[in-house]
Design a protein around this motif. Structure first.
Motif, PDB file in Angstrom:
ATOM      1  N   GLU A 144      -3.704  -6.739  -2.997  1.00 13.10           N
ATOM      2  CA  GLU A 144      -4.564  -5.898  -3.835  1.00 13.10           C
ATOM      3  C   GLU A 144      -5.173  -4.755  -3.034  1.00 13.10           C
ATOM      4  O   GLU A 144      -5.373  -3.665  -3.558  1.00 13.10           O
ATOM      5  N   LEU A 145      -5.465  -5.000  -1.744  1.00  8.39           N
ATOM      6  CA  LEU A 145      -5.985  -3.907  -0.915  1.00  8.39           C
ATOM      7  C   LEU A 145      -4.904  -2.858  -0.686  1.00  8.39           C
ATOM      8  O   LEU A 145      -5.182  -1.658  -0.643  1.00  8.39           O
ATOM      9  N   ASN A 146      -3.652  -3.299  -0.539  1.00  8.38           N
ATOM     10  CA  ASN A 146      -2.554  -2.348  -0.455  1.00  8.38           C
ATOM     11  C   ASN A 146      -2.449  -1.539  -1.739  1.00  8.38           C
ATOM     12  O   ASN A 146      -2.214  -0.338  -1.707  1.00  8.38           O
ATOM     13  N   ALA A 147      -2.638  -2.237  -2.876  1.00  6.92           N
ATOM     14  CA  ALA A 147      -2.526  -1.566  -4.175  1.00  6.92           C
ATOM     15  C   ALA A 147      -3.573  -0.473  -4.324  1.00  6.92           C
ATOM     16  O   ALA A 147      -3.362   0.500  -5.039  1.00  6.92           O
ATOM     17  N   PHE A 153      -3.954   3.725  -8.145  1.00  7.01           N
ATOM     18  CA  PHE A 153      -5.383   3.678  -7.824  1.00  7.01           C
ATOM     19  C   PHE A 153      -5.778   4.780  -6.841  1.00  7.01           C
ATOM     20  O   PHE A 153      -6.882   5.305  -6.899  1.00  7.01           O
ATOM     21  N   PRO A 236      -7.672 -12.913  -6.306  1.00  7.30           N
ATOM     22  CA  PRO A 236      -8.001 -11.927  -5.275  1.00  7.30           C
ATOM     23  C   PRO A 236      -8.882 -10.803  -5.827  1.00  7.30           C
ATOM     24  O   PRO A 236      -9.092 -10.730  -7.024  1.00  7.30           O
ATOM     25  N   PRO A 239      -8.264  -4.127  -7.410  1.00  7.67           N
ATOM     26  CA  PRO A 239      -8.420  -2.798  -6.800  1.00  7.67           C
ATOM     27  C   PRO A 239      -9.603  -2.002  -7.370  1.00  7.67           C
ATOM     28  O   PRO A 239     -10.287  -1.289  -6.625  1.00  7.67           O
TER      29      PRO A 239
END
Lengths: 253, 501
Positions: A144-147, A153, A236, A239
Motif C-alpha cells: 500500500e505504501l508503494n501504491a 494516488f 494494511p 493509501p
C-alpha cells in the motif's frame, strides 16, 4: 513509438484529482462508529471476538492502534452498536487520539486527530523525504505504501517521496511489528538520518504489534527510545489514509 | 509393510496409519521414489520430544495426484546421512530441520539456518554473526546489500562475490522477518484465521485458503458450493492483481515507465474489485472457517465482469506494445536464466518453475473444489529467463480471467443459492494428519496439520512457495551482471516473510 503514444492516449488520465476528498467504496472498513445508546446488553461479544484486543468493553472504546479492521465485532454485536464507516482520514499525531470513544462521529475523530505543529510545517511543508523500513511487515502495508506513489494516488505531487537512502531522508517510515532479527538494522537506519528527523508508524503491527503483539520474536525497544510523530492505522494502511495523514501532519490545506 | 501412505490433497488420515520406518530404509525409499520424475518433497518436519524427534516426510506425486507420507524416529544425539546429495530438492528442508532440532545430516553441503527462528537449536548462531561463504582471488570482491533495500520492500541480506561486474556467487541471508508464526498459531487458536491472512500480506487468499482447507478437512466440514466458488474467484483475483503488480515492477526496473504506469493502475482496478466484494483491497476478512463472509450478488457479478473485461483489454494492449519493444526485450531476454534441469533438481515450484519449463501447477496436479472439474491446461515457458517469467505472468492473467468468467454464471443460477457460511461446530479429528495444497500466485502453498488425542493441533507446518524458490534466484544470478540483480529479484518476487514466518 507510435504504438507507445497510442497506448498512452488509450490509457488516459488515471490520477485521483483530489486525494483530500476522494470517494471510496462504501464497503471499505474505515473509522468504526460506536453507538452508545444501542449498546444496552451487558454482553461483551465484541471484545471476546476481537483478534487484536483492541476493544475496551468497560469504556466502550476501540483502539485503532491495535484494530485490524476485520469487522468481526460489527458482525458479533447483536445490537448493531458498532458500524464501520468508510471514513479513511484516521492518522493521528498522538497515541491516545487513536482511541475511538462512544458516539464519536467522523468529524469528532478528525478534529482531535492531528495537531499540525508550526515546526513540522516549516521544515517539511513543501518537501518530505522518507526512508521506509519494514521490520516483520507482511508485505501488505509495504504494497500500500508503494501504491501511494503509483499514478492513481501520486503522493509525489505534494513533494512526499520514499527515498533509497536514510542519508537523503527526513524521517523513518516503519511497518511491521519490529522483529528481534531486524532490531539492529532499524537502529542503524535511524542513526543514519540527519536531524531534524521524524518517525512515522504505519499499520497496526508497527503501532502496537497488532496481531503479533504476543509474539516472542519481537524487540520493540526502539519505540521506547524515540518519540513518534505520526501514527497511521490500518491493516494494511490504505493509501488515502497515508497521504491524508502526512498532508495533515505537514499542515497542507 | 507399506513404506508410504498415499493420500489426496486435503484427505484426513489417522497418524497411526503413517508408516514408521527406520531412518536408513526411509532414506533409501525416498531416493528410490524421487528418481522417478514428478515426485518431489513438499513437506519435511519433526515433532520433538526430549531425546528423539519423529520426522514426517511428504512427497508429492504430481502424475497420480497423490501425496506419499512416511515417517521415522530420529535420535537427537545421532547424525544421519543427508538426502541432499542424491535429491538436491531436500537441501532447504534439511536446513530447516537442522535449525530447529540441531540434528546433523552428514553430507549436506551447507546446513545454514533458514530463518534464525526464535526456537532454533543453536541460539548462539545469530543473524549478525553468520560467516558468509567466501571465495578468494585477486580479482574478486564482495558486495553486501541489505537487509534494508532501496525500495519499499521486505528486508533480506544479499552477499555477492563478483569479478568485476560478473556475479560468481550470491548468498541469500533471510530471517529478518521472523515473527514465530507457527508458535503463535498454536498459542492463539482463536485468531488463527486472522494470522493466516498475515502469513504473507500479498498472498492473503492463498494462505488463508490453504489453512481453511486443512481445518475444514479435519473437522469434516463441507462448505457450500457457492462459498467454494467465491473463494476460487477471490484466489484468481489475487493472482491477477499480483501478476499485474509484478509486470508493473519489472517494467519499472528496466525504466520502461509506460508499462509500469499502465500495469500499476490496472492492478488498482483489480484490487478495488476485491475491495467491493469484502471491504479490503487484499481480500482480508473474506474467508473464514465454514465459508465466506461476503456474498457476491448480481450487482457485484456485473461489476466483476465489467472490470475484468477492462483489465483484459488493457493488459493485452499494453503487453502487445511492451513485448515487441526492443528496449524491453533486450533487457529481459537471456537475463537470469535457470535451466529446466536445475529447476527440477532444487525442487522449484509455481510460476518460476513453469517459466523454466517445469510442468507443475497444483491447480491441475492436486486440485480441490471447483478446480477438479475445470480441466485447466498447464501454461509454461521454456527459456527460464526473466523474459519467460514476465511472459508467463501475462499468460496467467488471461487464464485467471477465463477461470473467473467460467465460474461467475454459476453464481447467478438458483441451484447455487445456498448459504455462504455455516459456523463449524465439530471438533477437530483426534490423532489426525492432513496436508492442504493451494496454488497461490507464486506457487504451491502447503499447510500441514497434526492433532493429538484430544483433537488439539500440535503441529502446524507452513510452507510458502518462496521457501523452495529462493535458491533459484541465487542460481539465476550466476554469471550475470550485478546490475541485473534488481530485475532478476523482481522477476521471481519471492516472499521474505513467507520464508521467515
Amino acid at each position: 513509438m507510435l504504438n507507445t503514444l497510442r497506448m498512452k492516449f488509450f490509457h488516459g488520465k488515471q490520477y485521483i484529482p483530489n486525494v483530500r476528498k476522494a470517494a471510496i467504496d462504501g464497503r471499505h472498513r474505515g473509522l468504526p462508529i460506536l453507538f452508545q445508546e444501542k449498546c444496552t446488553s451487558s454482553c461483551s461479544e465484541c471484545a471476546k471476538c476481537c483478534p487484536a484486543n483492541a476493544i475496551n468493553r468497560e469504556k466502550l472504546e476501540i483502539d485503532l492502534g491495535k484494530c485490524i479492521f476485520c469487522g468481526d465485532c460489527e458482525r458479533a454485536c447483536k445490537q448493531q452498536a458498532i458500524k464501520f464507516s468508510a471514513f479513511y482520514k484516521l492518522s493521528t499525531t498522538d497515541r491516545d487520539s487513536l482511541i475511538v470513544k462512544g458516539n464519536m462521529s467522523e468529524a469528532d475523530y478528525y478534529k482531535q486527530a492531528i495537531t499540525a505543529k508550526e515546526k513540522s510545517k516549516a521544515l517539511f511543508g513543501k518537501s518530505l523525504k522518507l526512508r521506509q523500513v519494514s521490520s516483520g511487515g507482511c508485505n501488505g502495508c509495504e504494497f500500500e505504501l508503494n501504491a501511494c506513489s503509483n499514478p492513481n494516488f501520486d503522493m509525489g505531487r505534494f513533494g512526499i517521496d520514499v527515498v533509497a537512502s536514510p542519508r537523503h531522508a527526513d524521517g523513518l517510515l516503519i511497518t511491521g511489528p519490529l522483529t528481534e532479527n531486524m532490531a539492529a538494522a532499524l537502529d542503524d537506519a535511524y542513526e543514519c538520518i540527519p536531524a531534524p528527523k521524524i518517525i512515522i508508524l504505519a499499520g497496526a503491527c508497527a503501532i502496537s504489534g497488532g496481531l503479533f503483539q504476543n509474539s516472542d520474536a519481537l524487540n520493540r525497544s526502539f519505540l521506547e527510545k524515540h518519540p513518534i510523530d505520526l501514527y497511521i492505522p490500518g491493516c494494511p494502511v490504505h493509501p488515502l489514509t497515508v497521504i491524508n495523514g502526512i498532508l495533515d501532519f505537514v499542515g497542507h490545506k | 509393510m507399506k513404506n508410504f501412505l498415499a493420500v489426496k490433497n486435503n484427505q484426513v488420515s489417522n497418524i497411526n496409519e503413517i508408516p514408521l520406518l527406520d531412518f536408513s530404509s526411509l532414506h533409501e525409499k525416498i531416493i528410490e521414489k524421487c528418481k522417478k520424475s514428478k515426485i518431489r518433497p513438499i513437506c519435511f518436519f519433526g515433532l520433538g520430544k526430549a531425546s528423539s524427534v519423529r520426522l514426517f516426510v511428504a512427497l508429492a506425486d504430481d502424475k497420480n495426484s497423490e501425496i506419499l507420507v512416511s515417517s521415522s524416529i530420529l535420535n537427537r544425539s545421532t547424525t544421519y546421512p543427508s538426502l541432499t546429495p542424491k535429491v538436491p530438492a531436500f537441501h532447504i528442508f534439511e536446513r530447516d530441520f537442522h535449525e530447529e532440532f540441531g540434528i546433523k545430516f552428514e553430507g549436506h553441503p551447507w546446513l545454514k539456518p533458514v530463518s534464525y527462528r526464535k526456537n532454533r537449536f543453536d541460539s548462539n548462531s545469530k543473524i549478525e554473526n553468520y560467516p558468509f561463504f567466501e571465495m578468494t582471488g585477486e580479482e574478486l570482491h564482495e558486495v553486501a546489500v541489505g537487509p534494508i533495500h532501496a525500495g519499499i520492500i521486505e528486508p533480506g541480506h544479499f552477499r555477492f562475490v563478483c569479478s568485476g561486474e560478473t556475479v560468481y556467487h550470491l548468498e541469500i541471508q533471510l530471517g529478518y522477518q521472523h515473527r514465530n508464526l507457527e508458535k503463535l498459531f498454536l498459542d492463539n487458536k482463536k485468531i488463527a484465521p486472522h494470522l493466516a491472512e498475515s502469513i504473507a500480506g500479498d498472498t492473503v487468499i492463498g494462505h488463508t485458503l490453504a489453512y481453511l482447507n486443512a481445518v475444514e478437512s479435519l473437522t469434516g466440514t463441507e462448505i457450500s458450493r457457492r462459498a467454494q466458488i467465491i473463494r476460487i474467484i477471490a484466489l484468481e483475483l489475487e493472482r491477477i492483481a499480483m501478476h499485474l503488480a509484478d509486470l508493473s515492477a519489472i517494467a519499472n526496473d528496466i525504466a520502461y515507465l509506460m508499462g509500469s504506469a499502465v500495469f500499476g493502475t490496472t492492478r488498482t482496478t483489480v484490487i478495488n474489485t476485491l475491495l467491493s466484494i469484502c471491504g479490503n483491497r487484499f481480500g482480508r476478512g473474506l474467508l473464514r472457517p465454514g465459508g465466506v463472509i461476503f456474498d457476491v450478488d448480481e450487482t457485484l457479478i456485473k461489476k466483476i465482469k465489467t472490470n475484468l473485461a477492462k483489465v483484459s483489454v488493457i493488459t493485452d494492449r499494453m503487453a502487445g506494445v511492451m513485448f515487441t519493444c526492443s528496449t524491453v526485450t533486450s533487457r529481459l531476454d537471456k537475463t537470469g536464466t535457470v535451466s529446466k534441469e536445475d529447476a527440477i533438481k532444487i525442487g522449484a515450484v509455481g510460476i518460476s518453475a513453469r517459466a523454466s519449463g517445469v510442468n507443475i501447477d497444483s491447480r491441475i496436479n492436486h486440485p480441490f473444489g471447483a478446480y477438479a472439474e475445470m480441466k485447466l491446461k498447464n501454461k509454461y515457458n521454456k527459456t527460464g529467463d526473466v523474459s519467460a517469467r514476465t511472459h508467463i505472468r501475462y499468460v496467467e492473467i488471461g487464464q485467471s480471467i477465463n477461470i473467473i468468467n467460467r465460474l461467475l454464471p454459476e453464481l447467478e443460477k438458483d441451484s447455487c443459492s445456498e448459504s455462504i457460511f455455516c459456523e463449524i461446530k465439530n471438533n477437530l479429528n483426534p490423532e489426525s494428519f492432513v496436508i492442504s495444497i493451494v496454488e497461490g500466485w507464486r506457487g504451491e502453498i502447503v499447510h500441514t496439520m497434526l492433532t493429538d488425542e484430544a483433537g488439539q493441533i500440535i503441529k502446524h507446518k507452513i510452507k510458502d512457495p518462496s521457501f523452495n524458490n529462493w535458491y533459484m534466484l541465487a542460481l539465476a544470478m550466476r554469471n550475470n551482471g550485478i546490475s541485473d540483480f534488481p530485475l532478476c529479484n523482481k522477476s521471481f518476487n519471492l516472499s521474505y516473510c513467507g520464508n521467515d514466518l
